[in-house]
Motif scaffolding. Sequence first.
Motif, PDB file in Angstrom:
ATOM      1  N   LEU A 291       0.800  -1.233   0.000  1.00 19.23           N
ATOM      2  CA  LEU A 291       0.000   0.000   0.000  1.00 19.23           C
ATOM      3  C   LEU A 291       0.830   1.281   0.000  1.00 19.23           C
ATOM      4  O   LEU A 291       0.402   2.284  -0.558  1.00 19.23           O
ATOM      5  CB  LEU A 291      -0.976   0.006   1.185  1.00 19.23           C
ATOM      6  CG  LEU A 291      -2.314   0.714   0.964  1.00 19.23           C
ATOM      7  CD1 LEU A 291      -3.086   0.092  -0.190  1.00 19.23           C
ATOM      8  CD2 LEU A 291      -3.169   0.666   2.228  1.00 19.23           C
ATOM      9  N   VAL A 292       2.006   1.268   0.643  1.00 18.03           N
ATOM     10  CA  VAL A 292       2.876   2.448   0.641  1.00 18.03           C
ATOM     11  C   VAL A 292       4.303   2.013   0.327  1.00 18.03           C
ATOM     12  O   VAL A 292       4.640   0.824   0.376  1.00 18.03           O
ATOM     13  CB  VAL A 292       2.856   3.181   2.009  1.00 18.03           C
ATOM     14  CG1 VAL A 292       1.487   3.772   2.285  1.00 18.03           C
ATOM     15  CG2 VAL A 292       3.298   2.271   3.133  1.00 18.03           C
ATOM     16  N   SER A 293       5.151   2.968   0.010  1.00 14.37           N
ATOM     17  CA  SER A 293       6.544   2.675  -0.305  1.00 14.37           C
ATOM     18  C   SER A 293       7.288   2.203   0.942  1.00 14.37           C
ATOM     19  O   SER A 293       6.862   2.414   2.075  1.00 14.37           O
ATOM     20  CB  SER A 293       7.229   3.917  -0.862  1.00 14.37           C
ATOM     21  OG  SER A 293       7.354   4.902   0.157  1.00 14.37           O
ATOM     22  N   ALA A 294       8.444   1.599   0.713  1.00 13.08           N
ATOM     23  CA  ALA A 294       9.277   1.125   1.822  1.00 13.08           C
ATOM     24  C   ALA A 294       9.709   2.287   2.713  1.00 13.08           C
ATOM     25  O   ALA A 294       9.777   2.147   3.947  1.00 13.08           O
ATOM     26  CB  ALA A 294      10.492   0.374   1.287  1.00 13.08           C
ATOM     27  N   ASP A 295       9.995   3.446   2.116  1.00 13.24           N
ATOM     28  CA  ASP A 295      10.410   4.605   2.915  1.00 13.24           C
ATOM     29  C   ASP A 295       9.268   5.105   3.794  1.00 13.24           C
ATOM     30  O   ASP A 295       9.476   5.449   4.968  1.00 13.24           O
ATOM     31  CB  ASP A 295      10.907   5.731   2.006  1.00 13.24           C
ATOM     32  CG  ASP A 295      12.260   5.432   1.389  1.00 13.24           C
ATOM     33  OD1 ASP A 295      12.988   4.578   1.935  1.00 13.24           O
ATOM     34  OD2 ASP A 295      12.589   6.041   0.353  1.00 13.24           O
ATOM     35  N   THR A 296       8.056   5.161   3.235  1.00 12.73           N
ATOM     36  CA  THR A 296       6.906   5.593   4.020  1.00 12.73           C
ATOM     37  C   THR A 296       6.638   4.611   5.153  1.00 12.73           C
ATOM     38  O   THR A 296       6.378   5.017   6.297  1.00 12.73           O
ATOM     39  CB  THR A 296       5.661   5.728   3.128  1.00 12.73           C
ATOM     40  OG1 THR A 296       5.880   6.790   2.185  1.00 12.73           O
ATOM     41  CG2 THR A 296       4.415   6.034   3.943  1.00 12.73           C
ATOM     42  N   LEU A 297       6.711   3.324   4.863  1.00 10.31           N
ATOM     43  CA  LEU A 297       6.482   2.317   5.906  1.00 10.31           C
ATOM     44  C   LEU A 297       7.506   2.448   7.026  1.00 10.31           C
ATOM     45  O   LEU A 297       7.161   2.361   8.214  1.00 10.31           O
ATOM     46  CB  LEU A 297       6.530   0.918   5.296  1.00 10.31           C
ATOM     47  CG  LEU A 297       6.251  -0.234   6.262  1.00 10.31           C
ATOM     48  CD1 LEU A 297       4.853  -0.126   6.856  1.00 10.31           C
ATOM     49  CD2 LEU A 297       6.432  -1.585   5.555  1.00 10.31           C
ATOM     50  N   ALA A 298       8.766   2.680   6.662  1.00 13.50           N
ATOM     51  CA  ALA A 298       9.808   2.837   7.683  1.00 13.50           C
ATOM     52  C   ALA A 298       9.512   4.047   8.566  1.00 13.50           C
ATOM     53  O   ALA A 298       9.686   3.997   9.788  1.00 13.50           O
ATOM     54  CB  ALA A 298      11.173   2.980   7.024  1.00 13.50           C
ATOM     55  N   ARG A 299       9.038   5.127   7.949  1.00 11.80           N
ATOM     56  CA  ARG A 299       8.728   6.328   8.722  1.00 11.80           C
ATOM     57  C   ARG A 299       7.521   6.109   9.625  1.00 11.80           C
ATOM     58  O   ARG A 299       7.468   6.621  10.754  1.00 11.80           O
ATOM     59  CB  ARG A 299       8.480   7.500   7.778  1.00 11.80           C
ATOM     60  CG  ARG A 299       8.449   8.851   8.490  1.00 11.80           C
ATOM     61  CD  ARG A 299       8.470  10.001   7.514  1.00 11.80           C
ATOM     62  NE  ARG A 299       8.723  11.249   8.230  1.00 11.80           N
ATOM     63  CZ  ARG A 299       8.781  12.446   7.642  1.00 11.80           C
ATOM     64  NH1 ARG A 299       8.624  12.549   6.329  1.00 11.80           N
ATOM     65  NH2 ARG A 299       9.011  13.533   8.348  1.00 11.80           N
ATOM     66  N   MET A 300       6.557   5.340   9.154  1.00 10.59           N
ATOM     67  CA  MET A 300       5.365   5.070   9.964  1.00 10.59           C
ATOM     68  C   MET A 300       5.726   4.353  11.262  1.00 10.59           C
ATOM     69  O   MET A 300       5.085   4.567  12.292  1.00 10.59           O
ATOM     70  CB  MET A 300       4.371   4.216   9.167  1.00 10.59           C
ATOM     71  CG  MET A 300       3.704   4.942   8.026  1.00 10.59           C
ATOM     72  SD  MET A 300       2.738   3.840   6.949  1.00 10.59           S
ATOM     73  CE  MET A 300       1.299   3.525   7.968  1.00 10.59           C
ATOM     74  N   GLY A 301       6.737   3.506  11.229  1.00  2.89           N
ATOM     75  CA  GLY A 301       7.065   2.694  12.385  1.00  2.89           C
ATOM     76  C   GLY A 301       8.157   3.233  13.277  1.00  2.89           C
ATOM     77  O   GLY A 301       8.457   2.641  14.318  1.00  2.89           O
ATOM     78  N   ARG A 302       8.765   4.352  12.889  1.00  5.41           N
ATOM     79  CA  ARG A 302       9.904   4.876  13.647  1.00  5.41           C
ATOM     80  C   ARG A 302       9.432   5.761  14.801  1.00  5.41           C
ATOM     81  O   ARG A 302       8.512   6.564  14.648  1.00  5.41           O
ATOM     82  CB  ARG A 302      10.787   5.705  12.707  1.00  5.41           C
ATOM     83  CG  ARG A 302      12.160   6.033  13.264  1.00  5.41           C
ATOM     84  CD  ARG A 302      12.947   6.882  12.275  1.00  5.41           C
ATOM     85  NE  ARG A 302      12.467   8.255  12.269  1.00  5.41           N
ATOM     86  CZ  ARG A 302      12.164   8.950  11.173  1.00  5.41           C
ATOM     87  NH1 ARG A 302      12.273   8.389   9.991  1.00  5.41           N
ATOM     88  NH2 ARG A 302      11.766  10.199  11.262  1.00  5.41           N
ATOM     89  N   VAL A 303      10.070   5.623  15.969  1.00  5.88           N
ATOM     90  CA  VAL A 303       9.740   6.478  17.105  1.00  5.88           C
ATOM     91  C   VAL A 303      10.011   7.938  16.744  1.00  5.88           C
ATOM     92  O   VAL A 303      11.098   8.285  16.276  1.00  5.88           O
ATOM     93  CB  VAL A 303      10.552   6.091  18.354  1.00  5.88           C
ATOM     94  CG1 VAL A 303      10.316   7.093  19.481  1.00  5.88           C
ATOM     95  CG2 VAL A 303      10.178   4.684  18.821  1.00  5.88           C
ATOM     96  N   ALA A 304       9.012   8.786  16.953  1.00  5.73           N
ATOM     97  CA  ALA A 304       9.149  10.219  16.663  1.00  5.73           C
ATOM     98  C   ALA A 304       9.282  11.041  17.936  1.00  5.73           C
ATOM     99  O   ALA A 304      10.002  12.039  17.964  1.00  5.73           O
ATOM    100  CB  ALA A 304       7.948  10.705  15.848  1.00  5.73           C
ATOM    101  N   THR A 305       8.562  10.634  18.986  1.00  6.39           N
ATOM    102  CA  THR A 305       8.660  11.311  20.283  1.00  6.39           C
ATOM    103  C   THR A 305       8.630  10.269  21.397  1.00  6.39           C
ATOM    104  O   THR A 305       7.908   9.279  21.313  1.00  6.39           O
ATOM    105  CB  THR A 305       7.504  12.312  20.526  1.00  6.39           C
ATOM    106  OG1 THR A 305       6.253  11.632  20.374  1.00  6.39           O
ATOM    107  CG2 THR A 305       7.570  13.488  19.571  1.00  6.39           C
TER     108      THR A 305
END
Length: 406
Positions: A291-305
């Motif tokens: 459904l999304v690119s590998a880069d988008t998926l990686a960003r979705m799962g990365r701790v942001a705060t």
Amino acid sequence: MTLENFSVETKAGRVEGTYDPKFRGVVDAFVENFESRDEVGANVCLTLEGKTLVDLWGGKVARDGAPWTRDTISIVFSCTKGATAICAHLLADRGLLDLDAPVSKYWPEFAQAGKENATVSMMLDHSVGLGHVRTKLKEGAYYDYDYMISVLEKEAPFWEPGTRNGYHGVTFAWTVGELVHRASGKRMGEFFRDEVAKPLGLDFHIGLPAEHEPRVARMINAVPDAASMQSRFTQAVINDPNSLAHLFLMNNGGADFNSRECHAAEIGSANGITNGRGLAGLYKPFANGELVSADTLARMGRVATATHEDATLLIPTRFALGFMKSMDNRRVPNVRDMSCILSDAAFGHVGMGGSIGFADPEAKMSFGYNMNRMGNGILLNDRGQSLVDAAYTSLGYRSNASGVWA
């Protein structure tokens, strides 16, 4: 792969469905919830490598009500945030929403009262400073999307955007939801229906059509116990009317989440209506790199705060951009049912009372659980966590002593 049929009578009623024998531990935990943890009605669903390997439901739609059937649905509260966040990430993946851009690029009216430098990612990671609002909300405020947008545009943040984070328990519906609206030209509920729920075949609604109302199980409120009453969050709700905790729970315009009016509204942080199957289906593409690119998926799962003290919940929290990450607060004083222990790769969202949906791209697993008897605490209680634990144990994961399933 041959799934086995399952049916057993429990204290709360019949539990049935299908499962892969590999996940017999999930079946046993689900049954145990009805036998010894006061489950009333629920559905748990798990997919692995895109295949549904557990789908169990049972109990009753109320303590003295009709049976909970395969098609019963319920409100899943903040699990809805995961659905809203997915809409934002889909738009980012399509180049229609820049997560690093100023909010003012899409929503100029928001850039006032100290929010001029807010970015899109701050809206998603709970750092924009609008954990709730000080403005006394009118009766029925949550059901009036345009009214809530107007309030948030004028509201001053509780802190300089981006300098700390605090759970945006309800306001996420309009901070992120309006960005989806501005970037796509469709209101959040419509975008979710057209771009996510329908293509994925999900029985998942943000703004429930009237014809589905008879299938909705009413939520049974948690009965506070001594331990939950002593938490810092509960004490702030009771004793500090200026706290975010108090405002978040009490300044709600009289919202009744069991009402038809609430179910029909568009509250992209809190009133999604689905079941465990819908939650597992929502996250299935992201568990399998679709459904999304590998880069988008990686960003979705990365701790942001991540913080030792969330400004709203007053516990340590960890968030990706719009999603919860594993949170282990088992050793925090005066805290119970305020953890959600997943693997380090997993991301998703808990709903008030204990529902959950998440994706684990490393395990290629998606998971969903909903129920009608709400538990105390802020995150998972022993019913939901026992199911998650059984899923990871079935996959050969060794321990969650580190704060994540490893």
